[in-house]
Design a protein around this motif. Sequence first.
Motif, mmCIF file in Angstrom:
data_model
loop_
_atom_site.group_PDB
_atom_site.id
_atom_site.type_symbol
_atom_site.label_atom_id
_atom_site.label_comp_id
_atom_site.label_asym_id
_atom_site.label_seq_id
_atom_site.Cartn_x
_atom_site.Cartn_y
_atom_site.Cartn_z
ATOM 1 N N CYS A 86 68.056 20.164 21.646
ATOM 2 C CA CYS A 86 67.144 19.411 22.502
ATOM 3 C C CYS A 86 67.393 17.929 22.278
ATOM 4 O O CYS A 86 67.403 17.460 21.148
ATOM 5 N N HIS A 139 57.946 17.148 19.859
ATOM 6 C CA HIS A 139 58.828 16.069 19.415
ATOM 7 C C HIS A 139 58.437 15.637 18.013
ATOM 8 O O HIS A 139 57.427 14.986 17.823
ATOM 9 N N CYS A 146 62.509 21.945 22.523
ATOM 10 C CA CYS A 146 61.900 20.863 23.323
ATOM 11 C C CYS A 146 60.395 21.046 23.550
ATOM 12 O O CYS A 146 59.844 20.528 24.515
ATOM 13 N N HIS A 190 62.845 15.720 28.409
ATOM 14 C CA HIS A 190 63.881 16.125 27.466
ATOM 15 C C HIS A 190 64.900 17.046 28.130
ATOM 16 O O HIS A 190 64.633 17.615 29.181
ATOM 17 N N ASP A 191 66.061 17.208 27.493
ATOM 18 C CA ASP A 191 67.087 18.146 27.953
ATOM 19 C C ASP A 191 67.321 19.198 26.882
ATOM 20 O O ASP A 191 67.585 18.865 25.721
ATOM 21 N N LEU A 192 67.245 20.448 27.298
ATOM 22 C CA LEU A 192 67.585 21.575 26.439
ATOM 23 C C LEU A 192 68.973 22.022 26.865
ATOM 24 O O LEU A 192 69.213 22.262 28.048
ATOM 25 N N SER A 195 67.876 14.168 18.575
ATOM 26 C CA SER A 195 68.172 15.534 18.995
ATOM 27 C C SER A 195 68.139 16.463 17.787
ATOM 28 O O SER A 195 68.378 16.043 16.653
ATOM 29 N N TYR A 235 65.781 14.344 23.147
ATOM 30 C CA TYR A 235 64.435 13.877 23.482
ATOM 31 C C TYR A 235 64.394 12.561 24.236
ATOM 32 O O TYR A 235 65.232 11.686 24.028
#
Length: 156
Positions: free
Chosen positions: A149, A42, A39, A134-136, A100, A151
């Motif tokens: 990740c 991008h 993350c 974003h999420d990891l 992702s 986005y």
Amino acid sequence: MFSLARRCLALTCLAAPAFAAAPPSAEVARTQLVEAITCQRHLTPEQFDAMAKVLMPAGAKTRDEYDDGYTLASPLLVLGLPVTHVTSYDGSSGEDGVDSYTAYFGSAEISKVAALAKMPPPVAGGYRREVGRHDLSVDRVDGQTVLYCSYDLRSH
């Protein structure tokens, strides 16, 4: 009327072949793939795929028709652990619109990968950390520990 020099210049420009951008170096590809998976950068799915293809063995294809992943010629170090398979998901091809990128750690313990990714304690069995918009996440998929990740899940 155009001068002879201008006409020659125009014809030269029209006749010049269009060159595609040179592929990135292996070092650039490694760095950018790790940054996308964690993350930090991008990439578009097309950019991710181009970077992964640079690191594949010559003549190799993606794993199979159901998995758009890439098996790399030599391990990529993600969070200090070796990874030989990565995948991308183009959000525009699905319902959620979320790109992702995933790294497969094989049999590495999920808690070890989560600790290296500086994840908070798991919630409902899953590890997740917000990185900006974003999420990891760390999870188990088909018996393997994966880090991915997702986005642009939130607006600023």
